[in-house]
Scaffold this motif. Structure first.
Motif, PDB file in Angstrom:
ATOM      1  N   HIS A  76       0.861  -1.196   0.000  1.00 30.74           N
ATOM      2  CA  HIS A  76       0.000   0.000   0.000  1.00 30.74           C
ATOM      3  C   HIS A  76       0.896   1.244   0.000  1.00 30.74           C
ATOM      4  CE1 HIS A  76      -3.250  -2.781   0.899  1.00 30.74           C
ATOM      5  NE2 HIS A  76      -2.574  -3.216   1.950  1.00 30.74           N
ATOM      6  N   PRO A  77       1.527   1.527  -1.134  1.00 34.48           N
ATOM      7  CA  PRO A  77       2.571   2.564  -1.191  1.00 34.48           C
ATOM      8  C   PRO A  77       2.089   3.985  -0.917  1.00 34.48           C
ATOM      9  CG  PRO A  77       2.014   1.775  -3.391  1.00 34.48           C
ATOM     10  CD  PRO A  77       1.343   0.855  -2.428  1.00 34.48           C
ATOM     11  N   GLU A  78       0.822   4.244  -1.093  1.00 32.59           N
ATOM     12  CA  GLU A  78       0.314   5.604  -0.871  1.00 32.59           C
ATOM     13  C   GLU A  78      -0.170   5.826   0.568  1.00 32.59           C
ATOM     14  OE1 GLU A  78       0.640   7.894  -3.191  1.00 32.59           O
ATOM     15  OE2 GLU A  78       1.523   6.334  -4.458  1.00 32.59           O
ATOM     16  N   SER A  79      -0.001   4.828   1.411  1.00 33.84           N
ATOM     17  CA  SER A  79      -0.550   4.910   2.774  1.00 33.84           C
ATOM     18  C   SER A  79       0.501   5.317   3.800  1.00 33.84           C
ATOM     19  CB  SER A  79      -1.137   3.562   3.188  1.00 33.84           C
ATOM     20  OG  SER A  79      -0.111   2.604   3.340  1.00 33.84           O
ATOM     21  N   ASP A  80       0.029   5.738   4.970  1.00 34.99           N
ATOM     22  CA  ASP A  80       0.872   5.984   6.135  1.00 34.99           C
ATOM     23  C   ASP A  80       0.464   5.002   7.224  1.00 34.99           C
ATOM     24  OD1 ASP A  80       2.572   8.217   5.436  1.00 34.99           O
ATOM     25  OD2 ASP A  80       0.755   9.449   5.403  1.00 34.99           O
ATOM     26  N   VAL A  81       1.448   4.537   7.997  1.00 32.17           N
ATOM     27  CA  VAL A  81       1.180   3.595   9.079  1.00 32.17           C
ATOM     28  C   VAL A  81       0.598   4.339  10.276  1.00 32.17           C
ATOM     29  CG1 VAL A  81       2.213   1.941  10.695  1.00 32.17           C
ATOM     30  CG2 VAL A  81       3.004   2.044   8.319  1.00 32.17           C
ATOM     31  N   THR A  82      -0.494   3.791  10.836  1.00 32.20           N
ATOM     32  CA  THR A  82      -1.164   4.443  11.962  1.00 32.20           C
ATOM     33  C   THR A  82      -1.096   3.636  13.263  1.00 32.20           C
ATOM     34  OG1 THR A  82      -3.297   3.456  11.314  1.00 32.20           O
ATOM     35  CG2 THR A  82      -2.783   5.662  10.461  1.00 32.20           C
ATOM     36  N   SER A  83      -0.711   2.363  13.177  1.00 29.61           N
ATOM     37  CA  SER A  83      -0.600   1.540  14.384  1.00 29.61           C
ATOM     38  C   SER A  83       0.202   0.289  14.074  1.00 29.61           C
ATOM     39  CB  SER A  83      -1.985   1.156  14.921  1.00 29.61           C
ATOM     40  OG  SER A  83      -1.875   0.339  16.071  1.00 29.61           O
ATOM     41  N   ILE A  84       1.039  -0.126  15.051  1.00 30.28           N
ATOM     42  CA  ILE A  84       1.822  -1.363  14.952  1.00 30.28           C
ATOM     43  C   ILE A  84       1.620  -2.115  16.257  1.00 30.28           C
ATOM     44  CG2 ILE A  84       4.122  -2.360  14.657  1.00 30.28           C
ATOM     45  CD1 ILE A  84       4.925   0.376  13.389  1.00 30.28           C
ATOM     46  N   GLU A  85       1.356  -3.420  16.157  1.00 25.73           N
ATOM     47  CA  GLU A  85       1.119  -4.202  17.372  1.00 25.73           C
ATOM     48  C   GLU A  85       1.702  -5.601  17.230  1.00 25.73           C
ATOM     49  OE1 GLU A  85      -2.811  -4.406  19.785  1.00 25.73           O
ATOM     50  OE2 GLU A  85      -2.826  -6.216  18.533  1.00 25.73           O
ATOM     51  N   LEU A  86       2.247  -6.111  18.339  1.00 25.59           N
ATOM     52  CA  LEU A  86       2.645  -7.523  18.405  1.00 25.59           C
ATOM     53  C   LEU A  86       1.878  -8.153  19.560  1.00 25.59           C
ATOM     54  CD1 LEU A  86       4.346  -9.980  17.630  1.00 25.59           C
ATOM     55  CD2 LEU A  86       6.117  -9.159  19.191  1.00 25.59           C
ATOM     56  N   SER A  87       1.080  -9.171  19.249  1.00 27.57           N
ATOM     57  CA  SER A  87       0.273  -9.838  20.271  1.00 27.57           C
ATOM     58  C   SER A  87       0.133 -11.307  19.909  1.00 27.57           C
ATOM     59  CB  SER A  87      -1.108  -9.183  20.390  1.00 27.57           C
ATOM     60  OG  SER A  87      -1.811  -9.282  19.158  1.00 27.57           O
ATOM     61  N   GLN A  88      -0.473 -12.054  20.806  1.00 29.17           N
ATOM     62  CA  GLN A  88      -0.693 -13.483  20.583  1.00 29.17           C
ATOM     63  C   GLN A  88      -2.157 -13.710  20.232  1.00 29.17           C
ATOM     64  OE1 GLN A  88       0.673 -15.899  23.817  1.00 29.17           O
ATOM     65  NE2 GLN A  88       0.863 -17.745  22.594  1.00 29.17           N
ATOM     66  N   GLU A  89      -2.384 -14.389  19.101  1.00 33.39           N
ATOM     67  CA  GLU A  89      -3.729 -14.690  18.640  1.00 33.39           C
ATOM     68  C   GLU A  89      -3.827 -16.180  18.323  1.00 33.39           C
ATOM     69  OE1 GLU A  89      -4.958 -12.207  15.422  1.00 33.39           O
ATOM     70  OE2 GLU A  89      -4.339 -10.340  16.406  1.00 33.39           O
ATOM     71  N   LEU A  90      -4.690 -16.875  19.047  1.00 33.57           N
ATOM     72  CA  LEU A  90      -4.893 -18.316  18.840  1.00 33.57           C
ATOM     73  C   LEU A  90      -3.570 -19.083  18.886  1.00 33.57           C
ATOM     74  CD1 LEU A  90      -7.540 -18.174  15.960  1.00 33.57           C
ATOM     75  CD2 LEU A  90      -7.953 -18.459  18.412  1.00 33.57           C
ATOM     76  N   GLY A  91      -2.732 -18.697  19.831  1.00 32.32           N
ATOM     77  CA  GLY A  91      -1.468 -19.392  20.025  1.00 32.32           C
ATOM     78  C   GLY A  91      -0.345 -18.954  19.111  1.00 32.32           C
ATOM     79  N   GLU A  92      -0.622 -18.053  18.158  1.00 30.16           N
ATOM     80  CA  GLU A  92       0.394 -17.564  17.235  1.00 30.16           C
ATOM     81  C   GLU A  92       0.746 -16.120  17.577  1.00 30.16           C
ATOM     82  OE1 GLU A  92       1.685 -19.628  15.151  1.00 30.16           O
ATOM     83  OE2 GLU A  92       0.226 -21.238  15.436  1.00 30.16           O
ATOM     84  N   PHE A  93       2.029 -15.756  17.349  1.00 28.74           N
ATOM     85  CA  PHE A  93       2.462 -14.377  17.564  1.00 28.74           C
ATOM     86  C   PHE A  93       2.276 -13.604  16.261  1.00 28.74           C
ATOM     87  CE2 PHE A  93       4.633 -16.786  20.835  1.00 28.74           C
ATOM     88  CZ  PHE A  93       4.346 -16.021  21.957  1.00 28.74           C
ATOM     89  N   VAL A  94       1.519 -12.516  16.351  1.00 26.23           N
ATOM     90  CA  VAL A  94       1.041 -11.833  15.155  1.00 26.23           C
ATOM     91  C   VAL A  94       1.365 -10.336  15.212  1.00 26.23           C
ATOM     92  CG1 VAL A  94      -1.019 -11.221  13.805  1.00 26.23           C
ATOM     93  CG2 VAL A  94      -0.838 -13.492  14.869  1.00 26.23           C
ATOM     94  N   TYR A  95       1.959  -9.830  14.117  1.00 28.59           N
ATOM     95  CA  TYR A  95       2.080  -8.379  13.929  1.00 28.59           C
ATOM     96  C   TYR A  95       0.812  -7.890  13.233  1.00 28.59           C
ATOM     97  CZ  TYR A  95       7.166  -8.598  14.745  1.00 28.59           C
ATOM     98  OH  TYR A  95       8.411  -8.785  15.284  1.00 28.59           O
TER      99      TYR A  95
END
Length: 206
Positions: A76-95
């Motif tokens: 998504h080259p025209e976008s700006d990042v608004t949030s970054i998160e690292l958490s665990q979902e259903l036993g997997e580590f997800v960005y």
């Protein structure tokens, strides 16, 4: 006389049958109780396993958050990042990477261990958020910020416990780290300035 003998024989058979039935009932009850105890034990074990959080502090992943951001920006080259998160979902580590352009908002999810793209969603912005409004309000300033490892270490000096998840967000024109920490059954959120790691707040979640 034969009648009396027959009655006595029938009585003996009936008593034997009742005793056998009684034994079967006792066995069934015992089996039922044992099954219930086994089930309860399994349930308690699973419950304990589900509630035990993995400490993210010093945990290594195949994918860094900067790699996830780079893939997001390429997609998504025209976008700006608004949030970054690292958490665990259903036993997997997800960005989870959220972003926005002038017309749409995007969300991508990555498996931190395998680098697989788990999700890539987009939707149109509401009229009041379009044409750069949400971009101006939510865009993260990622220039010169500290690393998540540094943020977690600083947060743990403020509040002891186990790091459950972390995120980079923006509020009132300030980009900050939010570190979620578990201490026993209590959960705390420590917010830190993304560039200086000065503690902005420490709150206990209800």
């Amino acid at each position: 006389m034969w009648k009396k003998i027959s009655v006595m024989a029938m009585t003996t058979v009936m008593v034997g049958t009742l005793v056998a039935c009684g034994d079967d009932d006792v066995k069934d009850n015992n089996n039922s109780n044992n099954t219930q105890q086994t089930t309860d034990s399994g349930t308690n074990s699973n419950s304990h396993s589900n509630t035990s959080a993995t400490d993210l502090n010093n945990k290594k992943f195949s994918m860094s958050y900067t790699e996830a951001v780079e893939i997001f920006k390429n997609k998504h080259p025209e976008s700006d990042v608004t949030s970054i998160e690292l958490s665990q979902e259903l036993g997997e580590f997800v960005y989870t990477i959220d972003g926005v352009d002038d017309a749409n908002e995007f969300e991508m999810k990555f498996d931190a261990d395998t680098k697989a793209i788990l999700q890539d969603n987009s939707e149109k912005l509401d009229a009041e958020d379009a044409n750069g409004q949400e971009r101006a309000n939510e865009k993260l300033d990622l220039t010169g910020i500290k690393t998540p490892q540094e943020a977690m270490a600083a947060a743990l000096k403020q509040q002891a416990g186990t790091v459950k998840e972390w995120s980079i967000d923006r509020e009132l024109n300030q980009t900050y780290f939010s570190v979620q920490i578990m201490n026993g059954n209590q959960e705390f959120e420590v917010k830190l300035d993304s560039k200086t790691l000065a503690v902005l707040s420490t709150e206990q979640d209800n």
